[in-house]
Design an enzyme around this catalytic site. Structure first.
Site, short mmCIF file in Angstrom:
data_model
loop_
_atom_site.label_atom_id
_atom_site.label_comp_id
_atom_site.label_asym_id
_atom_site.label_seq_id
_atom_site.Cartn_x
_atom_site.Cartn_y
_atom_site.Cartn_z
N CYS A 80 -14.56 -5.56 20.76
CA CYS A 80 -13.68 -5.10 19.84
C CYS A 80 -12.98 -4.14 20.43
O CYS A 80 -12.07 -3.55 19.68
CB CYS A 80 -14.52 -4.59 18.66
SG CYS A 80 -15.80 -3.14 19.29
N CYS A 95 0.91 -1.12 0.17
CA CYS A 95 0.04 -0.05 0.19
C CYS A 95 0.85 1.20 -0.05
O CYS A 95 1.64 1.43 0.83
CB CYS A 95 -0.85 -0.27 1.17
SG CYS A 95 -1.95 1.42 1.30
N CYS A 104 -4.79 2.17 8.53
CA CYS A 104 -4.16 0.79 9.00
C CYS A 104 -2.85 1.23 9.76
O CYS A 104 -1.70 1.44 9.00
CB CYS A 104 -3.60 0.26 7.60
SG CYS A 104 -4.94 -0.39 6.62
#
Ligand code: SAH
Length: 403
Positions: A360, A29, A38
């Site tokens: 999460c 990327c 990210c």
């Protein structure tokens, strides 16, 4: 099942399948430093899994043994939901993601995490705009048109929903626009126009009009069918969601006799997946649209032993404790902030034999587990699952039983 396990103690690379070539260091990327979406792109996928394992152990290790994190066999293009922000730069319309913690758009046509088809639909929409004399929306002046495009795709059924979010309500030549979009992407099954003129970081506004199709898509998870509308929460990594739900049901160890609560149930997914193995299931969820979807989902699956309530889970639990309701098992899957004290105190009062806590956010999960362990529960199993490869998020399922 597509999964990959890695140990925190030893990274036995020989016994692990090698990560796909593109996902080596740097991970292919070019934008990761600019984008910031990210956080772990500087690590190989094996290193990411070790990092997450350590994070899980740091936060949850004091409650018991943390199992090896379950990673993905192919940790790319896993996102079934893609959204792009639209803006204007150097006389051209751009689309992409907001740079972390800013409203500065980084142009992105293809993302390593996102579904490729969804990405290509967004590019098509952007390229079509000038022909229809449509511009991007300017948040400062309140002028212009397109603010975001949201695409949701079911990897199982192939259905695709495109939501065009505009800052202003007028959509001239919308029928022609939709016709051309459909001719370029026959795979699209629904197009929605959503209007969001508010000064907000939320993508979707209140008002929406269906321009084509049913206004929702259907997906299949763990053999059950789910309806997903534009606004309701749905897990974004379907491969790992099946792993996670499978674990939750496995931890529950249901025999068919139990009365079960599915708290923070979203569109009813966990409860419906577990429904064949329980006597009765009650789902509770704050988002009314998600509850409407949950009720439809129960019908779609001919699930007759499940009921849903639209309520704050904490308040619902207080009422349930007051009414001396009996639950044998509680699934809880709260948002990142974790559960509140109302919920946890009432959970302890209701005293189900088992609690399956999915989270999460291992930090808030650790905080809530501390409360439950001080009040009659012990943690029996801790299983992290990598739901969000390349980001620093760690999802974890825990089984608690009464002491
Ligand atoms: N279990 C579902 C949803 C998990 S996400 C699934 O796997 O798809 C967390 C859910 O909690 C979201 O649907 C959110 O709308 C809901 N939620 C957030 N705060 C809540 C509250 N106070 N009470 C009940 N539900 C809440």
């Amino acid at each position: 099942m597509a999964e990959k396990r890695i140990s925190s103690k030893k990274t036995n690379k020989k016994s692990l399948p090698l990560p796909p070539k593109k996902v080596g260091r740097g991970n292919g990327c070019a934008l990761y430093k600019k984008c910031g979406g990210c956080q772990l792109q500087n690590m190989s996928y094996d290193e990411q899994l070790s990092f997450k394992q350590v994070k899980a152990i740091k936060n949850l290790g004091r409650f018991g043994h943390v199992e090896e994190i379950i990673g993905m066999e192919n940790p790319v293009h896993y996102r079934n939901k893609v959204q792009a922000a639209f803006g204007w730069r150097n006389g051209r319309i751009i689309s992409g993601v907001y740079q972390s913690s800013t409203h500065n758009i980084i142009p992105v046509d293809e993302c390593l995490l996102e579904d490729k088809l969804a990405d290509s639909i967004i590019v098509t929409v952007r390229k079509m705009l000038p022909k229809y004399k449509l511009t991007s929306y300017n948040e400062d002046t309140g002028k212009g048109f397109l603010r975001h495009v949201l695409v949701k795709r079911s990897f199982h059924t192939g259905q695709i929903m495109v939501v065009l979010v505009s800052g202003t309500p007028l959509f001239p030549k919308k029928d022609e626009f939709v016709k051309e979009l459909l001719s370029k992407h026959e795979e699209i099954t629904s197009v929605i126009h959503n209007i969001n003129g508010a000064k907000t970081s939320l993508v979707l506004g209140e008002k929406e009009t269906v321009l084509y199709g049913d206004g929702y898509i259907e997906d299949i998870l763990c053999g059950k069918r789910f309806r997903i509308s534009a606004k309701s929460f749905y897990q974004i990594n379907p491969t790992q969601t099946e792993v996670l739900y499978g674990l939750a049901v496995d931890f529950a160890g249901l025999t068919g006799k139990e009365r079960v609560l599915d708290a923070y149930c979203g569109t009813g997914t966990i409860g419906i997946v577990a429904s064949d193995k329980a006597k009765e299931i009650i789902g509770v969820e704050l988002n009314e649209q998600a509850v409407r979807d949950a009720k439809v989902n129960a019908k779609l699956n001919n699930t007759e032993n499940i009921r849903f309530f639209a309520a704050d889970a904490g308040k619902f639990m207080v009422e349930a404790a007051r009414a001396k309701e009996k639950f044998d098992l509680v699934f809880m899957d709260p948002p990142r902030a974790g559960s509140d004290l109302n919920f946890l105190k009432s959970l302890v009062t209701l005293a189900p034999e088992k609690v399956v806590y999915i989270s999460c956010n291992v930090e808030t999960q650790a905080r809530d587990l501390t409360f439950l362990c001080k009040n009659g529960y012990r943690v029996k199993k801790i299983q992290p699952v990598d739901m969000f490869p390349h980001t620093n998020h760690v999802e974890c399922a825990c089984l608690l039983t009464r002491k």
